[in-house]
Design a protein around this motif. Sequence first.
Motif, PDB file in Angstrom:
ATOM      1  N   VAL A   1      -7.504 -42.476 -45.713  1.00 23.98           N
ATOM      2  CA  VAL A   1      -8.873 -41.894 -46.429  1.00 23.98           C
ATOM      3  C   VAL A   1      -8.022 -41.315 -47.724  1.00 23.98           C
ATOM      4  CG1 VAL A   1     -10.549 -40.465 -46.393  1.00 23.98           C
ATOM      5  CG2 VAL A   1      -9.207 -41.457 -43.516  1.00 23.98           C
ATOM      6  N   ASP A   2      -9.059 -41.324 -48.618  1.00 21.48           N
ATOM      7  CA  ASP A   2      -8.864 -41.514 -50.224  1.00 21.48           C
ATOM      8  C   ASP A   2      -9.513 -40.134 -50.171  1.00 21.48           C
ATOM      9  OD1 ASP A   2      -7.863 -41.798 -52.639  1.00 21.48           O
ATOM     10  OD2 ASP A   2      -9.198 -43.229 -53.066  1.00 21.48           O
ATOM     11  N   THR A   3      -8.745 -38.891 -50.486  1.00 15.93           N
ATOM     12  CA  THR A   3      -9.939 -37.308 -50.293  1.00 15.93           C
ATOM     13  C   THR A   3      -9.261 -36.858 -52.240  1.00 15.93           C
ATOM     14  OG1 THR A   3      -7.008 -36.600 -50.344  1.00 15.93           O
ATOM     15  CG2 THR A   3      -8.655 -36.979 -48.384  1.00 15.93           C
ATOM     16  N   LEU A   4      -9.770 -35.734 -52.749  1.00 18.03           N
ATOM     17  CA  LEU A   4      -9.967 -35.060 -53.697  1.00 18.03           C
ATOM     18  C   LEU A   4      -8.460 -34.797 -54.045  1.00 18.03           C
ATOM     19  CD1 LEU A   4     -12.893 -33.101 -54.223  1.00 18.03           C
ATOM     20  CD2 LEU A   4     -12.318 -35.306 -55.139  1.00 18.03           C
ATOM     21  N   ALA A   5      -7.812 -34.571 -52.943  1.00 14.72           N
ATOM     22  CA  ALA A   5      -6.376 -33.992 -53.206  1.00 14.72           C
ATOM     23  C   ALA A   5      -5.559 -34.922 -53.853  1.00 14.72           C
ATOM     24  CB  ALA A   5      -5.107 -33.573 -51.874  1.00 14.72           C
ATOM     25  N   ASN A   6      -5.804 -36.744 -53.725  1.00 12.63           N
ATOM     26  CA  ASN A   6      -4.958 -37.445 -54.205  1.00 12.63           C
ATOM     27  C   ASN A   6      -5.332 -37.821 -55.453  1.00 12.63           C
ATOM     28  OD1 ASN A   6      -4.200 -37.433 -51.456  1.00 12.63           O
ATOM     29  ND2 ASN A   6      -5.577 -39.568 -51.088  1.00 12.63           N
ATOM     30  N   GLN A   7      -7.023 -37.336 -56.768  1.00 15.34           N
ATOM     31  CA  GLN A   7      -7.200 -37.800 -56.838  1.00 15.34           C
ATOM     32  C   GLN A   7      -6.177 -37.009 -58.463  1.00 15.34           C
ATOM     33  OE1 GLN A   7      -8.894 -40.132 -57.249  1.00 15.34           O
ATOM     34  NE2 GLN A   7      -8.920 -39.672 -54.444  1.00 15.34           N
ATOM     35  N   GLU A   8      -5.853 -37.836 -59.613  1.00 12.30           N
ATOM     36  CA  GLU A   8      -5.681 -37.370 -61.247  1.00 12.30           C
ATOM     37  C   GLU A   8      -6.483 -36.445 -61.647  1.00 12.30           C
ATOM     38  OE1 GLU A   8      -2.726 -40.765 -62.171  1.00 12.30           O
ATOM     39  OE2 GLU A   8      -2.464 -38.685 -63.202  1.00 12.30           O
ATOM     40  N   THR A   9      -6.521 -35.431 -62.285  1.00  6.72           N
ATOM     41  CA  THR A   9      -7.296 -35.144 -62.803  1.00  6.72           C
ATOM     42  C   THR A   9      -7.119 -34.931 -64.854  1.00  6.72           C
ATOM     43  OG1 THR A   9      -5.831 -32.991 -63.002  1.00  6.72           O
ATOM     44  CG2 THR A   9      -7.476 -33.409 -61.709  1.00  6.72           C
ATOM     45  N   PRO A  10      -8.184 -34.903 -65.079  1.00  2.00           N
ATOM     46  CA  PRO A  10      -9.524 -34.723 -65.064  1.00  2.00           C
ATOM     47  C   PRO A  10     -10.222 -35.947 -64.820  1.00  2.00           C
ATOM     48  CG  PRO A  10      -9.376 -34.473 -67.609  1.00  2.00           C
ATOM     49  CD  PRO A  10      -7.810 -35.287 -66.971  1.00  2.00           C
TER      50      PRO A  10
ATOM     51  N   THR B   1     -18.527 -38.618 -53.019  1.00  2.00           N
ATOM     52  CA  THR B   1     -17.107 -37.573 -52.706  1.00  2.00           C
ATOM     53  C   THR B   1     -18.775 -37.478 -51.542  1.00  2.00           C
ATOM     54  OG1 THR B   1     -17.951 -35.902 -53.973  1.00  2.00           O
ATOM     55  CG2 THR B   1     -16.075 -36.410 -54.399  1.00  2.00           C
ATOM     56  N   ARG B   2     -18.370 -37.267 -50.497  1.00  2.00           N
ATOM     57  CA  ARG B   2     -18.618 -36.869 -48.911  1.00  2.00           C
ATOM     58  C   ARG B   2     -18.308 -35.418 -48.873  1.00  2.00           C
ATOM     59  NH1 ARG B   2     -23.706 -39.231 -48.193  1.00  2.00           N
ATOM     60  NH2 ARG B   2     -23.591 -41.035 -49.300  1.00  2.00           N
ATOM     61  N   GLY B   3     -18.212 -33.989 -49.245  1.00  2.00           N
ATOM     62  CA  GLY B   3     -17.196 -33.378 -48.906  1.00  2.00           C
ATOM     63  C   GLY B   3     -15.969 -33.518 -49.333  1.00  2.00           C
ATOM     64  N   ASN B   4     -14.786 -33.277 -48.866  1.00  2.00           N
ATOM     65  CA  ASN B   4     -13.644 -33.803 -48.968  1.00  2.00           C
ATOM     66  C   ASN B   4     -12.969 -35.509 -49.492  1.00  2.00           C
ATOM     67  OD1 ASN B   4     -12.114 -31.628 -50.753  1.00  2.00           O
ATOM     68  ND2 ASN B   4     -11.698 -31.139 -48.090  1.00  2.00           N
ATOM     69  N   ARG B   5     -13.928 -36.030 -48.923  1.00  2.00           N
ATOM     70  CA  ARG B   5     -13.348 -37.771 -48.834  1.00  2.00           C
ATOM     71  C   ARG B   5     -14.202 -38.335 -49.939  1.00  2.00           C
ATOM     72  NH1 ARG B   5     -16.071 -39.877 -44.215  1.00  2.00           N
ATOM     73  NH2 ARG B   5     -16.536 -41.677 -46.039  1.00  2.00           N
ATOM     74  N   VAL B   6     -12.865 -39.001 -50.863  1.00  2.00           N
ATOM     75  CA  VAL B   6     -13.947 -39.873 -52.043  1.00  2.00           C
ATOM     76  C   VAL B   6     -13.876 -41.647 -51.124  1.00  2.00           C
ATOM     77  CG1 VAL B   6     -13.628 -41.243 -53.604  1.00  2.00           C
ATOM     78  CG2 VAL B   6     -12.096 -38.751 -53.579  1.00  2.00           C
ATOM     79  N   GLU B   7     -15.388 -41.877 -51.349  1.00  2.00           N
ATOM     80  CA  GLU B   7     -15.607 -42.644 -50.496  1.00  2.00           C
ATOM     81  C   GLU B   7     -16.509 -43.768 -51.710  1.00  2.00           C
ATOM     82  OE1 GLU B   7     -19.416 -41.496 -47.566  1.00  2.00           O
ATOM     83  OE2 GLU B   7     -20.366 -43.200 -49.246  1.00  2.00           O
ATOM     84  N   CYS B   8     -16.474 -43.497 -53.052  1.00  2.00           N
ATOM     85  CA  CYS B   8     -17.030 -45.008 -53.640  1.00  2.00           C
ATOM     86  C   CYS B   8     -16.070 -44.769 -55.352  1.00  2.00           C
ATOM     87  CB  CYS B   8     -18.189 -44.813 -53.877  1.00  2.00           C
ATOM     88  SG  CYS B   8     -19.267 -43.515 -54.105  1.00  2.00           S
ATOM     89  N   SER B   9     -15.738 -45.006 -56.380  1.00  2.00           N
ATOM     90  CA  SER B   9     -15.399 -45.427 -57.167  1.00  2.00           C
ATOM     91  C   SER B   9     -16.385 -46.110 -58.404  1.00  2.00           C
ATOM     92  CB  SER B   9     -13.860 -45.855 -57.939  1.00  2.00           C
ATOM     93  OG  SER B   9     -13.548 -45.356 -58.964  1.00  2.00           O
ATOM     94  N   TRP B  10     -17.722 -45.777 -58.728  1.00  2.00           N
ATOM     95  CA  TRP B  10     -18.051 -46.676 -59.458  1.00  2.00           C
ATOM     96  C   TRP B  10     -17.927 -46.357 -60.979  1.00  2.00           C
ATOM     97  CZ3 TRP B  10     -23.390 -43.647 -57.332  1.00  2.00           C
ATOM     98  CH2 TRP B  10     -22.899 -43.464 -56.003  1.00  2.00           C
ATOM     99  N   PRO B  11     -17.679 -47.665 -62.058  1.00  2.00           N
ATOM    100  CA  PRO B  11     -17.632 -47.710 -63.323  1.00  2.00           C
ATOM    101  C   PRO B  11     -18.761 -47.502 -64.258  1.00  2.00           C
ATOM    102  CG  PRO B  11     -17.486 -49.870 -62.071  1.00  2.00           C
ATOM    103  CD  PRO B  11     -17.576 -48.870 -61.100  1.00  2.00           C
ATOM    104  N   VAL B  12     -18.338 -46.392 -65.135  1.00  2.00           N
ATOM    105  CA  VAL B  12     -19.759 -46.281 -65.927  1.00  2.00           C
ATOM    106  C   VAL B  12     -19.785 -47.837 -67.520  1.00  2.00           C
ATOM    107  CG1 VAL B  12     -20.214 -44.342 -67.563  1.00  2.00           C
ATOM    108  CG2 VAL B  12     -18.469 -43.878 -65.914  1.00  2.00           C
ATOM    109  N   VAL B  13     -20.927 -48.391 -66.627  1.00  2.00           N
ATOM    110  CA  VAL B  13     -20.858 -50.095 -67.544  1.00  2.00           C
ATOM    111  C   VAL B  13     -21.922 -49.674 -68.548  1.00  2.00           C
ATOM    112  CG1 VAL B  13     -19.714 -51.179 -65.389  1.00  2.00           C
ATOM    113  CG2 VAL B  13     -22.370 -51.065 -65.930  1.00  2.00           C
ATOM    114  N   ALA B  14     -22.414 -48.538 -68.658  1.00  2.00           N
ATOM    115  CA  ALA B  14     -24.000 -49.082 -70.015  1.00  2.00           C
ATOM    116  C   ALA B  14     -23.154 -48.025 -70.976  1.00  2.00           C
ATOM    117  CB  ALA B  14     -25.180 -48.500 -69.248  1.00  2.00           C
TER     118      ALA B  14
END
Length: 362
Positions: free
Chosen positions: A1-10, A345-358
């Motif tokens: 599962v992809d979680t917040l802990a795995n994400q590089e910041t910012p 995200t839902r709680g600590n789970r990362v559910e999707c990654s949406w590109p900011v296309v516009a």
Amino acid sequence: VDTLANQETPVVLVDLGVLERNIADMAQGCRLDGVRLRPHAKTHKCVEIARLQLMAGAAGLSVAKLDEAEVFAAAGCQDLFVAFPVVGADKGERLLRLSDRARIAVGVDSVAGAETLATIFERANRKLDVLLKVDVGFRRAGVLPEDALAVAQGIARLSGLRLRGVFTFAGHVYSATSPAEIEAIGRAEGETLVTVADRLRRAGFAIDEVSVGSTPTAAVARAIPGVTETRPGNYVFHDASQVNLGVCAIESCALTVLATVVSVPSPERAVLDAGSKSLSKDPLAPSGGGFGWLLGRSSRIAALSEEHAVVRVEPGESLRVGERVRILPNHCCVVVNLTDRLLGTRGNRVECSWPVVARGSR
Ligand SMILES: Cc1ncc(COP(=O)(O)O)c(C=O)c1O
């Protein structure tokens, strides 16, 4: 599962539960008041969020730029309003191509500006729908209410255009210092625009659209009889400015920036890895200073440089190097404009990654 802990910041996070609730609540309010909702998509610039708004009942989207209009038209949005005084033959040519793919209308606030678009549509034997922008007190763009009829008559002489309505944006609400003042601005926004629309109708114009908007004034302005449409944008995410104005609770804020504490030079000062490149230097509305709040703490960001945020650590609070914090930004729309993707995200789970296309600026 992809979680917040795995994400590089910012990295920019969107709490999906809060997003869904914000979208549903605004859609429901507009339905109850019997007005169309045309959310301003500049806030999210994201096809997936536009689809959620349209599925919840939005009549179409508002945009500020033709770059945005082209992205959302290509993604299947059939009804777009460019809520900006569009000027120029180059823009006219793009609008002509866009009008093959979607129902499109644009803002105008001068005969000179309208002429630059009219010529292109006239030559193609087509008509472009326009809405006259009216200034209800913000003193940015828009004709003053008393000048609306004269400008409308000038626009009516241009055969490439069809004046379909009037619109306004009460941006001065972001300087309001009390809920009563927000309410008064929202009421005046709706009433002034309805009065202008009636004046134009009496002069023979077929004014179908009376479009108000802004997140703080949305609920009040849309309830004024005669208003047909509202265009809030910020409401999908909300931000520290909306909370500070009293428009919503912190629990209604969907967008945060996840950052890492990279330095704690002294107990009262901590440094985060999210600077103005992530947060922008937009001020907190209506006042109060600083560049963002830390969720769950009273310590706030006191200063920003490009890559650093300096937190003034409040007595009794502490931050450790390596620790992660969530920042509620002053202004969510500009934060989105600075990032390539939004993590849902839902709680600590990362559910999707949406590109900011516009994110295009033309
Ligand atoms: C013309 C126009 N309409 C609507 C909006 C949306 O208002 P808000 O960001 O308060 O939701 C904006 C925001 O700047 C705007 O400029």
